[in-house]
Design a protein around this motif. Structure first.
Motif, PDB file in Angstrom:
ATOM      1  N   GLU A   1      70.069  68.194  39.353  1.00 39.30           N
ATOM      2  CA  GLU A   1      69.315  68.925  38.336  1.00 39.30           C
ATOM      3  C   GLU A   1      68.729  67.968  37.291  1.00 39.30           C
ATOM      4  OE1 GLU A   1      71.961  71.501  40.505  1.00 39.30           O
ATOM      5  OE2 GLU A   1      72.365  69.644  39.410  1.00 39.30           O
ATOM      6  N   GLN A   2      69.466  66.920  36.955  1.00 42.17           N
ATOM      7  CA  GLN A   2      68.923  65.914  36.035  1.00 42.17           C
ATOM      8  C   GLN A   2      67.657  65.286  36.608  1.00 42.17           C
ATOM      9  OE1 GLN A   2      71.346  63.023  33.860  1.00 42.17           O
ATOM     10  NE2 GLN A   2      73.090  63.773  35.037  1.00 42.17           N
ATOM     11  N   ALA A   3      67.698  64.903  37.872  1.00 38.21           N
ATOM     12  CA  ALA A   3      66.530  64.292  38.502  1.00 38.21           C
ATOM     13  C   ALA A   3      65.342  65.243  38.498  1.00 38.21           C
ATOM     14  CB  ALA A   3      66.869  63.862  39.922  1.00 38.21           C
ATOM     15  N   ALA A   4      65.595  66.516  38.788  1.00 44.39           N
ATOM     16  CA  ALA A   4      64.515  67.504  38.818  1.00 44.39           C
ATOM     17  C   ALA A   4      63.856  67.636  37.452  1.00 44.39           C
ATOM     18  CB  ALA A   4      65.057  68.854  39.286  1.00 44.39           C
ATOM     19  N   PHE A   5      64.633  67.483  36.390  1.00 44.98           N
ATOM     20  CA  PHE A   5      64.090  67.551  35.030  1.00 44.98           C
ATOM     21  C   PHE A   5      63.018  66.488  34.826  1.00 44.98           C
ATOM     22  CE2 PHE A   5      64.209  66.171  30.573  1.00 44.98           C
ATOM     23  CZ  PHE A   5      63.963  67.366  29.921  1.00 44.98           C
TER      24      PHE A   5
ATOM     25  N   GLN B   1      85.861  61.553  31.590  1.00 40.98           N
ATOM     26  CA  GLN B   1      85.871  62.968  31.952  1.00 40.98           C
ATOM     27  C   GLN B   1      84.827  63.784  31.196  1.00 40.98           C
ATOM     28  OE1 GLN B   1      89.727  64.760  31.793  1.00 40.98           O
ATOM     29  NE2 GLN B   1      89.109  66.504  33.018  1.00 40.98           N
ATOM     30  N   ASP B   2      84.497  63.387  29.970  1.00 40.42           N
ATOM     31  CA  ASP B   2      83.538  64.152  29.176  1.00 40.42           C
ATOM     32  C   ASP B   2      82.128  64.101  29.743  1.00 40.42           C
ATOM     33  OD1 ASP B   2      85.630  64.757  27.542  1.00 40.42           O
ATOM     34  OD2 ASP B   2      84.969  63.549  25.834  1.00 40.42           O
ATOM     35  N   ASP B   3      81.866  63.197  30.681  1.00 39.64           N
ATOM     36  CA  ASP B   3      80.550  63.127  31.314  1.00 39.64           C
ATOM     37  C   ASP B   3      80.532  63.731  32.712  1.00 39.64           C
ATOM     38  OD1 ASP B   3      78.950  62.083  29.318  1.00 39.64           O
ATOM     39  OD2 ASP B   3      78.243  60.391  30.508  1.00 39.64           O
ATOM     40  N   ASN B   4      81.617  64.335  33.126  1.00 42.10           N
ATOM     41  CA  ASN B   4      81.649  64.858  34.493  1.00 42.10           C
ATOM     42  C   ASN B   4      80.630  65.978  34.696  1.00 42.10           C
ATOM     43  OD1 ASN B   4      82.838  64.712  37.132  1.00 42.10           O
ATOM     44  ND2 ASN B   4      83.791  66.692  36.712  1.00 42.10           N
ATOM     45  N   PHE B   5      80.350  66.768  33.641  1.00 39.02           N
ATOM     46  CA  PHE B   5      79.355  67.838  33.779  1.00 39.02           C
ATOM     47  C   PHE B   5      77.972  67.269  34.077  1.00 39.02           C
ATOM     48  CE2 PHE B   5      78.488  66.629  29.481  1.00 39.02           C
ATOM     49  CZ  PHE B   5      77.213  67.095  29.160  1.00 39.02           C
ATOM     50  N   LEU B   6      77.665  66.108  33.526  1.00 42.68           N
ATOM     51  CA  LEU B   6      76.400  65.444  33.826  1.00 42.68           C
ATOM     52  C   LEU B   6      76.401  64.868  35.243  1.00 42.68           C
ATOM     53  CD1 LEU B   6      75.810  63.540  30.459  1.00 42.68           C
ATOM     54  CD2 LEU B   6      74.468  65.462  31.330  1.00 42.68           C
ATOM     55  N   TYR B   7      77.513  64.253  35.609  1.00 41.22           N
ATOM     56  CA  TYR B   7      77.628  63.657  36.942  1.00 41.22           C
ATOM     57  C   TYR B   7      77.430  64.723  38.020  1.00 41.22           C
ATOM     58  CZ  TYR B   7      79.646  60.962  40.789  1.00 41.22           C
ATOM     59  OH  TYR B   7      79.849  60.318  41.984  1.00 41.22           O
ATOM     60  N   GLU B   8      78.059  65.869  37.827  1.00 42.27           N
ATOM     61  CA  GLU B   8      77.950  66.933  38.825  1.00 42.27           C
ATOM     62  C   GLU B   8      76.567  67.575  38.845  1.00 42.27           C
ATOM     63  OE1 GLU B   8      81.218  69.519  37.919  1.00 42.27           O
ATOM     64  OE2 GLU B   8      82.615  68.347  39.150  1.00 42.27           O
TER      65      GLU B   8
ATOM     66  N   CYS C   1      75.719  60.330  25.046  1.00 41.57           N
ATOM     67  CA  CYS C   1      76.262  61.407  25.850  1.00 41.57           C
ATOM     68  C   CYS C   1      77.750  61.507  25.507  1.00 41.57           C
ATOM     69  CB  CYS C   1      76.048  61.152  27.348  1.00 41.57           C
ATOM     70  SG  CYS C   1      76.642  59.553  27.889  1.00 41.57           S
ATOM     71  N   PRO C   2      78.405  62.605  25.858  1.00 41.71           N
ATOM     72  CA  PRO C   2      79.794  62.775  25.405  1.00 41.71           C
ATOM     73  C   PRO C   2      80.775  61.765  25.979  1.00 41.71           C
ATOM     74  CG  PRO C   2      78.824  64.885  26.005  1.00 41.71           C
ATOM     75  CD  PRO C   2      77.864  63.834  26.456  1.00 41.71           C
ATOM     76  N   GLY C   3      80.532  61.314  27.215  1.00 40.06           N
ATOM     77  CA  GLY C   3      81.492  60.443  27.881  1.00 40.06           C
ATOM     78  C   GLY C   3      81.054  59.007  28.038  1.00 40.06           C
ATOM     79  N   GLY C   4      80.165  58.534  27.199  1.00 39.21           N
ATOM     80  CA  GLY C   4      79.746  57.140  27.272  1.00 39.21           C
ATOM     81  C   GLY C   4      80.896  56.202  26.944  1.00 39.21           C
ATOM     82  N   VAL C   5      80.942  55.067  27.658  1.00 39.18           N
ATOM     83  CA  VAL C   5      81.964  54.068  27.378  1.00 39.18           C
ATOM     84  C   VAL C   5      81.334  52.686  27.335  1.00 39.18           C
ATOM     85  CG1 VAL C   5      83.775  55.434  28.499  1.00 39.18           C
ATOM     86  CG2 VAL C   5      82.614  53.618  29.799  1.00 39.18           C
ATOM     87  N   CYS C   6      82.047  51.779  26.672  1.00 40.15           N
ATOM     88  CA  CYS C   6      81.769  50.347  26.723  1.00 40.15           C
ATOM     89  C   CYS C   6      82.830  49.710  27.608  1.00 40.15           C
ATOM     90  CB  CYS C   6      81.809  49.743  25.319  1.00 40.15           C
ATOM     91  SG  CYS C   6      81.932  47.937  25.279  1.00 40.15           S
TER      92      CYS C   6
ATOM     93  N   HIS D   1      78.345  55.813  31.994  1.00 35.86           N
ATOM     94  CA  HIS D   1      78.069  57.218  31.706  1.00 35.86           C
ATOM     95  C   HIS D   1      77.389  57.816  32.923  1.00 35.86           C
ATOM     96  CE1 HIS D   1      74.248  55.325  30.639  1.00 35.86           C
ATOM     97  NE2 HIS D   1      73.669  56.507  30.508  1.00 35.86           N
ATOM     98  N   ALA D   2      76.991  59.081  32.847  1.00 36.47           N
ATOM     99  CA  ALA D   2      76.578  59.786  34.058  1.00 36.47           C
ATOM    100  C   ALA D   2      75.150  60.296  34.030  1.00 36.47           C
ATOM    101  CB  ALA D   2      77.538  60.935  34.349  1.00 36.47           C
ATOM    102  N   HIS D   3      74.269  59.712  33.238  1.00 30.36           N
ATOM    103  CA  HIS D   3      72.862  60.085  33.362  1.00 30.36           C
ATOM    104  C   HIS D   3      72.351  59.639  34.729  1.00 30.36           C
ATOM    105  CE1 HIS D   3      72.390  60.524  28.764  1.00 30.36           C
ATOM    106  NE2 HIS D   3      72.530  61.699  29.340  1.00 30.36           N
TER     107      HIS D   3
END
Length: 222
Positions: free
Chosen positions: A101-105, A90-97, A142-147, A66-68
């Motif tokens: 901003e995630q780090a700043a949070f 693909q559902d996690d691409n918004f997080l990846y991009e 998250c939306p795009g998590g995978v195993c 996933h993209a956290h």
């Protein structure tokens, strides 16, 4: 999880984790074929690359569960060193991009990562020598998590790399953007539990466990 090397029944597993997130990054490899993938390279990426070099492995892909931000901070470094495709749902691409901003949070800094090269197909299998890695969508944390399920080609998969979907004695957070508690529980019970009680679970944080152990005693699931 402390630094570890495990000669698992299905594949060689090397695990590293460093502060501040103590997030597990993995090198999965075939001793026979000398092939490997890197899973979730974060701040421990240099240690993962050292493993690749020490074991003289040829890396074919960077696979993301996933993209956290803690799971992707080392992607650019790995990409530059290895020149192999970055793969994500693909559902996690918004997080990846939004890694910066995630780090700043969290009051941290992160570099913007190179773009994803390949979004997982609905039924995706990666060859790894005599082994294979099948991708199973497990949204909820998250939306795009995978195993990423690993095992000998054509046989039942016994090693599950689950990102932050399931932990030893706990489950992933559902208070972050795109998360949903009911969806997470459904992913665990319908996708992960289907691999059987003996399947080993390698979480994104903390120690290895098994499906059976979590099915019987995880307080969020019993």
């Amino acid at each position: 999880m402390a630094d570890a090397a495990v000669e698992a029944a299905a594949v060689i597993v090397e695990v590293r984790a460093v502060p501040p997130f103590h997030k597990n990054g993995f090198v999965l490899g075939s001793e026979k074929a000398r092939q490997a993938v890197i899973v979730d390279p974060g701040d421990e990426v240099d240690q993962l690359l050292d493993i690749v070099q020490a074991r003289q492995l040829s890396v074919t892909h960077i696979l993301l569960t996933h993209a956290h931000v803690d799971h992707v901070t080392g992607v650019g470094r790995a990409k530059r060193a290895l020149g192999v495709p970055i793969c994500l749902h693909q559902d996690d691409n918004f997080l990846y991009e939004a890694a910066v901003e995630q780090a700043a949070f969290f009051g941290l800094k992160a570099d913007r990562q190179p773009p994803v090269d390949h979004f997982y197909d609905p039924v995706e299998v990666f060859a790894l020598g005599e082994y294979e890695i099948s991708v199973h969508h497990t949204p909820g944390h998250c939306p795009g998590g995978v195993c990423l399920a690993v095992g000998l080609a054509g046989q039942r998969k016994g090693d599950l790399f689950v990102g932050d979907t399931l932990f030893a004695g706990s489950i992933g957070r559902t208070d972050l953007p795109g998360a949903d508690h009911a969806t997470l529980l459904r992913s665990i019970r319908e996708v992960l539990f289907a691999f059987g009680d003996d399947a080993r679970v390698y979480p994104g944080h903390g120690p290895t466990t098994t499906v059976g152990q979590e099915r019987r005693s995880n307080p969020f699931l019993v």
